[in-house]
Scaffold this motif. Sequence first.
Motif, PDB file in Angstrom:
ATOM      1  N   ALA A  69       0.841  -1.192   0.000  1.00  0.00           N
ATOM      2  CA  ALA A  69       0.000   0.000   0.000  1.00  0.00           C
ATOM      3  C   ALA A  69       0.877   1.243   0.000  1.00  0.00           C
ATOM      4  CB  ALA A  69      -0.906  -0.003   1.225  1.00  0.00           C
ATOM      5  N   PHE A  70       1.938   1.187   0.801  1.00  0.00           N
ATOM      6  CA  PHE A  70       2.854   2.322   0.884  1.00  0.00           C
ATOM      7  C   PHE A  70       3.466   2.628  -0.474  1.00  0.00           C
ATOM      8  CE2 PHE A  70       7.331   3.602   1.468  1.00  0.00           C
ATOM      9  CZ  PHE A  70       7.109   4.866   1.978  1.00  0.00           C
ATOM     10  N   PHE A 119       5.190   8.851   5.677  1.00  0.00           N
ATOM     11  CA  PHE A 119       6.141   8.338   6.646  1.00  0.00           C
ATOM     12  C   PHE A 119       5.445   7.490   7.710  1.00  0.00           C
ATOM     13  CE2 PHE A 119       8.283   8.986  10.763  1.00  0.00           C
ATOM     14  CZ  PHE A 119       9.454   8.310  10.483  1.00  0.00           C
ATOM     15  N   GLY A 120       4.270   7.950   8.129  1.00  0.00           N
ATOM     16  CA  GLY A 120       3.574   7.275   9.221  1.00  0.00           C
ATOM     17  C   GLY A 120       2.989   5.939   8.818  1.00  0.00           C
ATOM     18  N   LEU A 121       2.633   5.791   7.566  1.00  0.00           N
ATOM     19  CA  LEU A 121       1.962   4.576   7.101  1.00  0.00           C
ATOM     20  C   LEU A 121       2.726   3.307   7.451  1.00  0.00           C
ATOM     21  CD1 LEU A 121      -0.721   4.352   5.479  1.00  0.00           C
ATOM     22  CD2 LEU A 121       0.713   3.857   3.531  1.00  0.00           C
ATOM     23  N   PRO A 122       4.003   3.193   7.042  1.00  0.00           N
ATOM     24  CA  PRO A 122       4.723   1.981   7.452  1.00  0.00           C
ATOM     25  C   PRO A 122       5.197   2.029   8.901  1.00  0.00           C
ATOM     26  CG  PRO A 122       6.130   3.344   6.082  1.00  0.00           C
ATOM     27  CD  PRO A 122       4.800   4.022   6.136  1.00  0.00           C
ATOM     28  N   VAL A 123       5.497   3.230   9.412  1.00  0.00           N
ATOM     29  CA  VAL A 123       6.184   3.317  10.696  1.00  0.00           C
ATOM     30  C   VAL A 123       5.228   3.187  11.880  1.00  0.00           C
ATOM     31  CG1 VAL A 123       7.501   4.922  12.133  1.00  0.00           C
ATOM     32  CG2 VAL A 123       8.134   4.606   9.766  1.00  0.00           C
ATOM     33  N   LEU A 124       3.969   3.612  11.691  1.00  0.00           N
ATOM     34  CA  LEU A 124       3.033   3.572  12.819  1.00  0.00           C
ATOM     35  C   LEU A 124       2.652   2.153  13.221  1.00  0.00           C
ATOM     36  CD1 LEU A 124       0.724   6.600  12.158  1.00  0.00           C
ATOM     37  CD2 LEU A 124       1.867   6.120  14.285  1.00  0.00           C
ATOM     38  N   PHE A 169      -1.534  11.530  13.743  1.00  0.00           N
ATOM     39  CA  PHE A 169      -0.168  11.855  13.322  1.00  0.00           C
ATOM     40  C   PHE A 169      -0.174  12.894  12.206  1.00  0.00           C
ATOM     41  CE2 PHE A 169       3.919  10.458  11.243  1.00  0.00           C
ATOM     42  CZ  PHE A 169       4.732  10.907  12.256  1.00  0.00           C
ATOM     43  N   VAL A 170      -1.079  12.703  11.243  1.00  0.00           N
ATOM     44  CA  VAL A 170      -1.138  13.622  10.099  1.00  0.00           C
ATOM     45  C   VAL A 170      -1.619  15.006  10.548  1.00  0.00           C
ATOM     46  CG1 VAL A 170      -2.389  14.075   7.963  1.00  0.00           C
ATOM     47  CG2 VAL A 170      -1.378  11.847   8.348  1.00  0.00           C
ATOM     48  N   ILE A 171      -2.648  15.043  11.393  1.00  0.00           N
ATOM     49  CA  ILE A 171      -3.160  16.341  11.833  1.00  0.00           C
ATOM     50  C   ILE A 171      -2.122  17.056  12.688  1.00  0.00           C
ATOM     51  CG2 ILE A 171      -4.955  17.502  13.173  1.00  0.00           C
ATOM     52  CD1 ILE A 171      -6.827  15.244  12.336  1.00  0.00           C
ATOM     53  N   GLY A 172      -1.439  16.299  13.556  1.00  0.00           N
ATOM     54  CA  GLY A 172      -0.381  16.895  14.368  1.00  0.00           C
ATOM     55  C   GLY A 172       0.716  17.496  13.497  1.00  0.00           C
ATOM     56  N   SER A 173       1.076  16.804  12.420  1.00  0.00           N
ATOM     57  CA  SER A 173       2.127  17.308  11.537  1.00  0.00           C
ATOM     58  C   SER A 173       1.657  18.518  10.748  1.00  0.00           C
ATOM     59  CB  SER A 173       2.559  16.232  10.550  1.00  0.00           C
ATOM     60  OG  SER A 173       2.832  15.058  11.243  1.00  0.00           O
ATOM     61  N   LEU A 174       0.369  18.534  10.430  1.00  0.00           N
ATOM     62  CA  LEU A 174      -0.200  19.705   9.748  1.00  0.00           C
ATOM     63  C   LEU A 174       0.010  20.944  10.608  1.00  0.00           C
ATOM     64  CD1 LEU A 174      -2.301  20.779   7.492  1.00  0.00           C
ATOM     65  CD2 LEU A 174      -3.988  20.422   9.241  1.00  0.00           C
ATOM     66  N   PHE A 175      -0.287  20.816  11.892  1.00  0.00           N
ATOM     67  CA  PHE A 175      -0.104  21.944  12.815  1.00  0.00           C
ATOM     68  C   PHE A 175       1.367  22.342  12.880  1.00  0.00           C
ATOM     69  CE2 PHE A 175      -3.981  20.478  15.506  1.00  0.00           C
ATOM     70  CZ  PHE A 175      -4.811  20.868  14.476  1.00  0.00           C
ATOM     71  N   ALA A 176       2.245  21.339  12.937  1.00  0.00           N
ATOM     72  CA  ALA A 176       3.679  21.630  13.011  1.00  0.00           C
ATOM     73  C   ALA A 176       4.136  22.384  11.769  1.00  0.00           C
ATOM     74  CB  ALA A 176       4.467  20.340  13.161  1.00  0.00           C
ATOM     75  N   GLU A 192       1.184  15.623   4.323  1.00  0.00           N
ATOM     76  CA  GLU A 192       1.272  14.530   3.354  1.00  0.00           C
ATOM     77  C   GLU A 192       2.566  13.734   3.545  1.00  0.00           C
ATOM     78  OE1 GLU A 192       0.475  16.239  -0.490  1.00  0.00           O
ATOM     79  OE2 GLU A 192      -1.643  16.488   0.005  1.00  0.00           O
ATOM     80  N   VAL A 193       3.629  14.443   3.841  1.00  0.00           N
ATOM     81  CA  VAL A 193       4.882  13.732   4.134  1.00  0.00           C
ATOM     82  C   VAL A 193       4.683  12.829   5.348  1.00  0.00           C
ATOM     83  CG1 VAL A 193       7.279  13.985   4.831  1.00  0.00           C
ATOM     84  CG2 VAL A 193       6.340  15.507   3.113  1.00  0.00           C
ATOM     85  N   SER A 194       3.997  13.363   6.365  1.00  0.00           N
ATOM     86  CA  SER A 194       3.800  12.566   7.576  1.00  0.00           C
ATOM     87  C   SER A 194       2.912  11.368   7.297  1.00  0.00           C
ATOM     88  CB  SER A 194       3.200  13.427   8.681  1.00  0.00           C
ATOM     89  OG  SER A 194       1.812  13.520   8.537  1.00  0.00           O
ATOM     90  N   PHE A 195       1.974  11.513   6.376  1.00  0.00           N
ATOM     91  CA  PHE A 195       1.138  10.374   5.991  1.00  0.00           C
ATOM     92  C   PHE A 195       1.992   9.268   5.394  1.00  0.00           C
ATOM     93  CE2 PHE A 195      -1.303   8.154   2.719  1.00  0.00           C
ATOM     94  CZ  PHE A 195      -2.354   7.679   3.469  1.00  0.00           C
TER      95      PHE A 195
END
Lengths: 454, 265
Positions: free
Chosen positions: A152-153, A219-224, A324-331, A214-217
């Motif tokens: 999927a990634f 990155f987070g997909l496999p890592v989470l 994770f994605v929303i948190g990164s959006l804020f960052a 989007e980057v966090s998405f």
Amino acid sequence: MELGFLLGSIVKIAAIIAYFYGVLWVMSLPSRWLKIGGMVVAFGVIQLGLTKFGNFQLLNDFDSGLLFQACAMAMVALGLNLIYGFNGQFSLGQWGFYGIGAYTSADITYRWVNGDARGLIVVGVGTIVGAIILTAIGRLVKKIRGIPVLSAFTLYLIGTLAAGFIAVMVGRLLHPVFQPLLGTNLDPGVLAQGIPMQIMFFLAVIFAGIFAAEVSFLFGLPVLTLGSDYFGIATLGFTIVVNVLMINSDTVLPFPEMKGGRGMVGIPKLTTWFWAFLFLMLVVIVMRNILRSSTGRAIMSVREDETAAKAMGIDIAGSKLMAFVIGSLFAGMGGGIYAHFIGFLSPGSFDFLVSFNPLIIVVFGGLGSMTGTIVSSFGWLFFLEGMLRVLLGQMGTEAPTWRYVLYPITLLLMMLIRPQGLLGAVEWGFLKAKVVSTRPKKIPTPTDSPAVEV
Amino acid sequence: MENSTSSKNILRVEGLTKFFGGLGAVQNFDITLNQGDLNGLIGPNGAGKTTVFNLITGIYSLTRGKIEFDGESTAGQEPYEITRKGIARTFQNIRLFSNLSVLDNVRIAYHPHAGYNLTDSVLRTKNFYAKEDELTDQALDFLAIFGLEGIQNETAKNLPYGQQRRVEIARALAANPKLLLLDEPAAGMNPKEIIELMDLIHFIHDRFNLTILLIEHQMRVVMGICRHITVMDFGQVIARGNPKEIQANERVVEAYLGKGAGHAA
């Protein structure tokens, strides 16, 4: 002099914290007009303090600098609190997303004022097309069940690359259209000054945020899927990778204007109190609205007990990814505010050692307390940067480094006296959960309900 | 609802096998539950009862075998998808969301069918308020049924044990299941609480038209409320039948008390 300054600083810290308590109280007022009016007043109070009346200015440039930095820091820390405090994922990657947001938005506006519209077009089109493609792939992956995470990634990655390619092509196509309207650095065109420039700044910050998300998405997909500790290490790795890319942005990455390790200069200083306040409030409102809803309860249930959450029909992986994605959006948005306040970005400020700052703020303020995060962000900056730097600076040139002795001692005492953080999980005003009272209404079949009293 | 054919299979498990490494935790386990059944699953410690629950709810993946819920295979589905199809459970050691309020614990169960999405909650649309009020009302009703009114704002971890059990059952029922799996609901309860619990199980079984499968060590509970009992030992079924038959079954007595115990008694 020193005593006066000390007292003045303490008053300032107390005032700014009281100010945010006031803002949160105003936002909890019952009527919509009272809320909006109160917010305008709250905005105006600081704006007045920043305005020069002859020789008098209540908040000088140093203070306003601290204020803007603290707003950016509060946004980053709120994002981290969503990931770590509310969702329970120990992440050290927040600083990396902050850096991505800072560099991306800075690149957009830097190019814009230098007569190059491609920054905005490529990032704007890229993030929007990317979001559409990622959503479409997400639907597809959900429909065809049993796709392994890595496959999927790969699909998502190909989708993102396609979006990037489309964006670059569109950028090439549209660039000549904008060029005459932008002018050059010394002779700005219609779109590179006044209101269009402000709108441009808004878009730059929003797009930078979405880009970081989007980057966090990806990155987070496999890592989470990793456990909590492993996830922490992986995100620390992410921050370091981002930092290394920044240092080599002019050689490895094709961005000569970022100037690699020498630091990016000439970023237009567009951050005003209006934007800092607006974006911070945007983050606060969006985060509170998410948390005080079914989605927020699902996010918190994952922190409390994953197995029970699974048994309650909650998509654990989806919940984690969303937080994770929303948190990164804020960052990312916080990064945009920071870059346009400071006007200069150096990879040194996105070093992994500094990346612990938001974590410290979140733990200090209380995991799972938005109020605590806001309070400690402002307290932290005004205390560490404002008070101590100036105070110790008067004692000698070497003395300011002593704040890195006082600062850990403060943390140590804090953790010993109040391990749950300044506010624990307590919220205030607007951020408080609505207390639901039992309504005297029809209770179904009271007659045959069993005698359950303990 | 109540007129639906009482012989309709709600859960059919065939040849269920789970190996942890070389250890066969569950081997060739079969069970069939019809609509409206209130059945028990018993066995000595380590017999594999909870593993069966974890397999049915998809928390563990099967090594071999077939699970059909409501006529549909659940193979390869995520636990949350299986739950959304209508299987709810409670846990042997209570697993509440301990730092959240009692009300939130119950409201979390409504998440899959909350009726509004993320955009609604960010923008606080009319739909959000309507649906949120509706599910809050429903959750309060559930708490009232379980005698938990008035404590909806308490933090779950501060409740006494008996109340925590009831919150957990209320939460499971709020997910609107067709099949409820109760894992040792009477564990750690005193005799008075156990009697109340038995009333409660009877009550929810009748009121919500549920099918219930119950793991229990307290023989009083099992023999008192179950119509049909399956006994497991070392991962295998050793007996099936109604409470009377089970009590008289020599293999069951042997599994619980050891060889020869049946004769001595």
